[in-house]
Write a protein that holds these residues in place. Structure first.
Motif: not given
Length: 325
Positions: A13-19, A31-40, A42-47
Motif C-alpha cells: 500500500g505504501l508503494a502504491v501511495l508513493a507512486l 496518464s496511461e503509463n502511471v495507470l498501468v504502473e499503479l495497476l501492476s 497493486g496486482a503485485v502487492g495483492v499477489l
C-alpha cells in the motif's frame, strides 16, 4: 525471516501511495503509463500478500504438526532415565520421515523388584505407517512389565498381546497379515554381573568390554521368531545369560544403523566403530556413532533407527531415585 501478510500488505500500500504522490506532483496521475504502473504494482502487492498469507499458514500448520508429533513421541517413546539401579542409560532415535519424530523403531524400559528390563524393536515398515504397530508393542510391554513376570513369561505375554493387536488389521488385506515386529528383551539383575536375553528375530546386542577388551555380539543359541507371526510364534521362550560386569557396556540397535550404506553400497561397520569408542560414557558413545553414521552415508539416513547404550556401574547407589518405566 520473511514479513507476515499484514506487513506485506502495508508495504504494498505504501508503494502504491508513493507512486500516486509522485504522479500528482508531476501532474501525470491520469496518464496511461502511471495507470498501468499503479495497476501492476497493486496486482503485485495483492499477489505477494496472498503468497505470504499462505506461507505463514503453512508454517503454523507445520508447527502444530511438530508439536503433535513431539507429544506422540513422548507418549510412545518415553525418555529413558539416565540411571536405573546399577546401570546408566542413554538413547537416540531418528525417524526416516522428515519433520516426524515417531516411526517404526522403538525401545522401552521397566523396573522390577531387583532388576532392570529393557526392550528394543523394529516394526515392519517405517515412518508414519508403522506408528500404530509401535503403539501396540509398547503398550503390551508396559502392561506385562507391571505384572513383575520372569523375562521369558514377559516375552510370551507381549507376543500374545501383539498377536491380538495386529489381528485388528487382518481385514485390510495381505499386507496387514504380514505385519510383525523384531525385538530383543533384556533383564539386568542388580545383584549379579550378568544379563538375561531373549531375541525375537532382532539383531544381537553388542557387548563392549571394559578397558577396550573387545566387542561381542550376544547371539542367543535359539532365537525366537519375530513377534506377531501367529501360528509359528512360540508359547514358551528360553533366555540366554551372558556376563555383564561393572564397566561393561551394552549397545542395542535396530537395522536402520547396520544397514545404512555409503555411496559404494558398503554397510556401516557398527561393531568396529563402536569398539574404538568403547570407553566413552553412554551419551558420548551415541553422539560419536551418530556423527560417524552421517559421515558414512553422506547425511542420507533413509530408515528409522534407534540405539540404546547401557553401562553397568556397580551396586545401586543409595539415596538415588531409580528410573521408572
Amino acid at each position: 525471516m520473511g514479513a507476515g501478510p499484514t506487513a506485506t500488505a502495508v508495504m504494498g500500500g505504501l508503494a502504491v501511495l508513493a507512486l500516486v504522490c509522485a504522479a500528482v506532483e508531476r501532474k501525470m496521475l491520469a496518464s496511461e503509463n502511471v495507470l498501468v504502473e499503479l495497476l501492476s504494482l497493486g496486482a503485485v502487492g495483492v499477489l505477494m500478500t496472498s503468497l505470504t498469507f499462505l506461507r505463514c499458514r503453512r508454517a503454523r500448520e507445520l508447527q502444530r504438526a511438530r508439536r503433535v508429533s513431539d507429544a506422540a513421541q513422548r507418549v510412545l517413546l518415553r525418555p529413558l532415565p539416565r540411571r536405573s539401579g546399577p546401570v546408566s542409560l542413554a538413547s537416540v532415535y531418528r525417524s526416516a520421515e522428515a519433520d516426524t519424530y515417531v516411526g517404526g523403531d522403538l525401545y522401552a524400559m521397566a523396573r522390577t523388584h531387583g532388576s532392570t528390563r529393557l526392550m528394543i524393536g523394529d516394526v515392519r515398515g517405517k515412518g508414519l505407517a508403522s506408528i500404530s504397530d509401535t503403539a501396540v508393542v509398547l503398550g503390551a510391554f508396559r502392561a506385562a512389565a507391571h505384572r513383575q513376570l520372569p523375562l521369558t513369561e514377559l516375552v510370551a505375554a507381549v507376543e500374545q498381546a501383539v498377536r491380538w493387536g495386529l489381528e485388528e488389521f487382518a481385514e485390510i488385506g495381505e499386507e496387514a497379515r504380514e505385519r510383525f515386529v523384531t525385538a530383543v528383551f533384556l533383564d539386568i539383575p542388580d545383584d549379579r554381573p550378568e544379563v538375561g536375553l531373549v531375541s525375537c528375530g532382532h539383531p544381537p546386542p553388542l557387548l563392549l568390554r571394559r578397558g577396550g577388551a573387545g566387542v561381542t555380539a550376544l547371539a542367543v543359541p535359539e532365537p525366537a521368531p519375530p513377534l506377531g507371526l501367529g501360528t509359528i510364534a512360540r508359547d514358551t521362550y528360553t533366555a540366554a545369560s551372558f556376563p555383564f560386569a561393572p564397566g561393561d557396556r551394552l549397545l542395542l540397535y535396530t537395522d536402520g544403523v547396520t544397514e545404512a550404506r555409503d555411496d559404494t553400497g558398503v554397510f556401516y561397520p557398527l561393531a568396529r566403530r563402536a569398539a574404538a569408542w568403547a570407553g566413552d560414557r553412554p551419551e558420548r558413545l551415541l553422539h560419536r556413532i551418530m556423527e560417524d553414521l552421517r559421515a558414512h552415508t553422506g547425511g542420507r539416513l533413509d530408515d528409522d533407527l534407534a540405539m540404546v547404550v547401557v553401562r553397568r556401574e556397580g551396586g545401586s547407589p543409595t539415596g538415588r531415585r531409580e528410573g521408572r518405566m
